[in-house]
Scaffold this motif. Sequence first.
Motif, PDB file in Angstrom:
ATOM      1  N   GLN A 129     -35.430  49.637  49.934  1.00  0.00           N
ATOM      2  CA  GLN A 129     -34.571  50.111  51.015  1.00  0.00           C
ATOM      3  C   GLN A 129     -33.493  49.088  51.352  1.00  0.00           C
ATOM      4  N   ALA A 130     -33.854  47.802  51.235  1.00  0.00           N
ATOM      5  CA  ALA A 130     -32.855  46.761  51.482  1.00  0.00           C
ATOM      6  C   ALA A 130     -31.713  46.852  50.477  1.00  0.00           C
ATOM      7  N   ILE A 131     -32.068  47.063  49.202  1.00  0.00           N
ATOM      8  CA  ILE A 131     -31.039  47.238  48.173  1.00  0.00           C
ATOM      9  C   ILE A 131     -30.218  48.490  48.461  1.00  0.00           C
ATOM     10  N   GLN A 132     -30.913  49.563  48.821  1.00  0.00           N
ATOM     11  CA  GLN A 132     -30.230  50.828  49.117  1.00  0.00           C
ATOM     12  C   GLN A 132     -29.234  50.655  50.264  1.00  0.00           C
ATOM     13  N   ASP A 133     -29.656  49.958  51.312  1.00  0.00           N
ATOM     14  CA  ASP A 133     -28.769  49.743  52.459  1.00  0.00           C
ATOM     15  C   ASP A 133     -27.493  49.011  52.058  1.00  0.00           C
ATOM     16  N   VAL A 134     -27.644  48.015  51.192  1.00  0.00           N
ATOM     17  CA  VAL A 134     -26.489  47.221  50.780  1.00  0.00           C
ATOM     18  C   VAL A 134     -25.525  48.039  49.926  1.00  0.00           C
ATOM     19  N   ILE A 135     -26.052  48.856  49.010  1.00  0.00           N
ATOM     20  CA  ILE A 135     -25.167  49.508  48.042  1.00  0.00           C
ATOM     21  C   ILE A 135     -24.575  50.818  48.550  1.00  0.00           C
ATOM     22  N   TYR A 136     -25.047  51.327  49.700  1.00  0.00           N
ATOM     23  CA  TYR A 136     -24.388  52.510  50.269  1.00  0.00           C
ATOM     24  C   TYR A 136     -22.897  52.242  50.461  1.00  0.00           C
ATOM     25  N   GLN A 137     -22.593  51.111  51.082  1.00  0.00           N
ATOM     26  CA  GLN A 137     -21.193  50.788  51.346  1.00  0.00           C
ATOM     27  C   GLN A 137     -20.440  50.499  50.054  1.00  0.00           C
ATOM     28  N   GLY A 141     -38.652  54.665  44.126  1.00  0.00           N
ATOM     29  CA  GLY A 141     -37.628  53.638  44.286  1.00  0.00           C
ATOM     30  C   GLY A 141     -36.369  53.945  43.507  1.00  0.00           C
ATOM     31  N   VAL A 142     -36.526  54.518  42.311  1.00  0.00           N
ATOM     32  CA  VAL A 142     -35.361  54.910  41.500  1.00  0.00           C
ATOM     33  C   VAL A 142     -34.582  56.028  42.185  1.00  0.00           C
ATOM     34  N   SER A 143     -35.277  57.020  42.715  1.00  0.00           N
ATOM     35  CA  SER A 143     -34.610  58.136  43.396  1.00  0.00           C
ATOM     36  C   SER A 143     -33.833  57.665  44.621  1.00  0.00           C
ATOM     37  N   MET A 144     -34.384  56.715  45.345  1.00  0.00           N
ATOM     38  CA  MET A 144     -33.715  56.211  46.540  1.00  0.00           C
ATOM     39  C   MET A 144     -32.356  55.612  46.200  1.00  0.00           C
ATOM     40  N   LEU A 145     -32.282  54.878  45.097  1.00  0.00           N
ATOM     41  CA  LEU A 145     -31.012  54.274  44.707  1.00  0.00           C
ATOM     42  C   LEU A 145     -30.025  55.318  44.199  1.00  0.00           C
ATOM     43  N   LEU A 146     -30.522  56.317  43.479  1.00  0.00           N
ATOM     44  CA  LEU A 146     -29.632  57.360  42.964  1.00  0.00           C
ATOM     45  C   LEU A 146     -29.003  58.173  44.098  1.00  0.00           C
ATOM     46  N   ASP A 147     -29.687  58.284  45.232  1.00  0.00           N
ATOM     47  CA  ASP A 147     -29.106  58.978  46.387  1.00  0.00           C
ATOM     48  C   ASP A 147     -27.755  58.385  46.772  1.00  0.00           C
ATOM     49  N   THR A 148     -27.655  57.063  46.731  1.00  0.00           N
ATOM     50  CA  THR A 148     -26.415  56.412  47.136  1.00  0.00           C
ATOM     51  C   THR A 148     -25.268  56.788  46.201  1.00  0.00           C
ATOM     52  N   TYR A 149     -25.565  56.949  44.922  1.00  0.00           N
ATOM     53  CA  TYR A 149     -24.525  57.285  43.942  1.00  0.00           C
ATOM     54  C   TYR A 149     -24.018  58.716  44.155  1.00  0.00           C
ATOM     55  N   PHE A 150     -24.932  59.657  44.308  1.00  0.00           N
ATOM     56  CA  PHE A 150     -24.530  61.056  44.425  1.00  0.00           C
ATOM     57  C   PHE A 150     -23.886  61.364  45.776  1.00  0.00           C
ATOM     58  N   ILE A 151     -24.311  60.676  46.832  1.00  0.00           N
ATOM     59  CA  ILE A 151     -23.779  60.979  48.164  1.00  0.00           C
ATOM     60  C   ILE A 151     -22.513  60.183  48.454  1.00  0.00           C
ATOM     61  N   ASN A 152     -22.565  58.856  48.318  1.00  0.00           N
ATOM     62  CA  ASN A 152     -21.434  58.034  48.740  1.00  0.00           C
ATOM     63  C   ASN A 152     -20.378  57.835  47.658  1.00  0.00           C
ATOM     64  N   VAL A 186     -49.027  51.874  54.020  1.00  0.00           N
ATOM     65  CA  VAL A 186     -48.892  50.580  53.337  1.00  0.00           C
ATOM     66  C   VAL A 186     -47.993  50.706  52.109  1.00  0.00           C
ATOM     67  N   ILE A 187     -48.178  51.774  51.331  1.00  0.00           N
ATOM     68  CA  ILE A 187     -47.365  51.965  50.128  1.00  0.00           C
ATOM     69  C   ILE A 187     -45.899  52.187  50.503  1.00  0.00           C
ATOM     70  N   GLU A 188     -45.653  52.973  51.563  1.00  0.00           N
ATOM     71  CA  GLU A 188     -44.272  53.195  52.007  1.00  0.00           C
ATOM     72  C   GLU A 188     -43.616  51.879  52.411  1.00  0.00           C
ATOM     73  N   LYS A 189     -44.375  50.992  53.049  1.00  0.00           N
ATOM     74  CA  LYS A 189     -43.807  49.715  53.477  1.00  0.00           C
ATOM     75  C   LYS A 189     -43.488  48.825  52.279  1.00  0.00           C
ATOM     76  N   MET A 190     -44.183  49.037  51.160  1.00  0.00           N
ATOM     77  CA  MET A 190     -43.877  48.257  49.962  1.00  0.00           C
ATOM     78  C   MET A 190     -42.521  48.633  49.375  1.00  0.00           C
ATOM     79  N   LEU A 191     -41.967  49.766  49.830  1.00  0.00           N
ATOM     80  CA  LEU A 191     -40.632  50.170  49.380  1.00  0.00           C
ATOM     81  C   LEU A 191     -39.522  49.546  50.228  1.00  0.00           C
ATOM     82  N   LEU A 192     -39.879  48.736  51.217  1.00  0.00           N
ATOM     83  CA  LEU A 192     -38.854  48.110  52.059  1.00  0.00           C
ATOM     84  C   LEU A 192     -37.854  47.271  51.265  1.00  0.00           C
TER      85      LEU A 192
END
Length: 428
Positions: free
Chosen positions: A252-260, A326-337, A243-249
């Motif tokens: 994840q939506a923000i993460q998906d958008v900002i990868y590109q 949630g903060v770490s998930m967004l930072l992944d996009t910066y360091f990788i892409n 349930v907690i993981e699903k609350m991060l959806l």
Amino acid sequence: MRVALLLIVTANALILARTLGPDGFGQYFLFLRVASVLAVLADLGLSQSANAFFGRYSEWRGSLHRIILRLVPLFWLGMILVGGITIWSVGDALLPHFPLLLTVLAFAILPLLLYANLWNSMMIGMGYIVRVNLVQLVMCTLSLTLTIVFVVGLSGRVVAAAIIYLFTMFIQFLAMFIIAFRVSADDAANEPPEKLSRQVLNFGLRGYIGSLSSLLWTRVLVFILNATHGVVAVGIFSIAQQVIEKMLLPVQAIQDVIYQKMSVLSPERATVAMNRYLRLTWWSMLVIVLAGALLAPWVVVMILGESYVKTVTVARILLIGSAFMGVSMLLDTYFINQMHRPGLVSILAWVNMLVGVILALLFIPRLGETGTAWAQALTYIAGTLIYLGIYLRISGTKLKQLLFIHNGDVVLIREQVASMLRWRESRG
């Protein structure tokens, strides 16, 4: 669409948890974890490559998709060999209280799960977020419907739930393949390099070790819990974790958008954008944590019953860690892409895993499911603080730029809400 997906997936998990009970749901959750661990091991970093290459090299998408189709069966066969021998040798120690049939089904679902992960990375890299959400929404609705019919209506047990998952993943594979075939085409004027496969694999392997550690340690926790306290404890912990993981959806939506976006923005604009994403995400997650902590006792007892009452404490602990996650998930996009530094992400992930394993060995044997929650939450907190410190140093950002909402943020939110309302009116 992510909110709808959140509701459907959560409903499916709650129905399974109530119908199967802590013991049965613990076995089903172990099945999901075994399948996901096999997928992580077999990935070899290809998901990160798919995300980065499909976003940056639109003229080679057909060739990139063909490379993926060739590699998935090879990775599957390799994992059958390595994973099969491992489970045959030490399966009783690694997976006590786990039926052999569920192990076989986990290996059967592996190629479908592996391709699904790669497909999601492909689509996100190309910026096709609506397609990703639509496919997931349809398939999760199908899974929920089959669960109500076969598990609830016909009194199916754990094996029935696992077969439903396998069937849904097969239908999803067919849909994903058709979509990928239609949107992936090479530009005739740009011949792909001869060593494209090697470039894809090299990039993926640089980040593989890091993704392997960060994804594995959260899954290994339930195996340690199962070995020390049994499947009932796994069932209690796992429903809270799901349930907690699903609350991060939404994150994840923000993460998906900002990868590109992180792939194409200049360093200066990428940093400004990332600071805004981090500010808004942190405060949004804080509201979710407070609301979830207050509602958890009422929701758990009313929906799942008294047999899951220990889930309340577990959920509250995991909520704290989710805000940092949630903060770490967004930072992944910066360091990788943006920075193309998967190696740095790998090093940080292994440090995170080392902290997590130490905490797990300290807390889980003594505290059971509660100790598992503390081990996961504290690891998220420590890892995020380290991650954030490196980001501040590399980007030149001041901490206050991530903590305080700016006037521009408020204006942006108002514009987005107004845009959504105008869209609803036009649709109406």
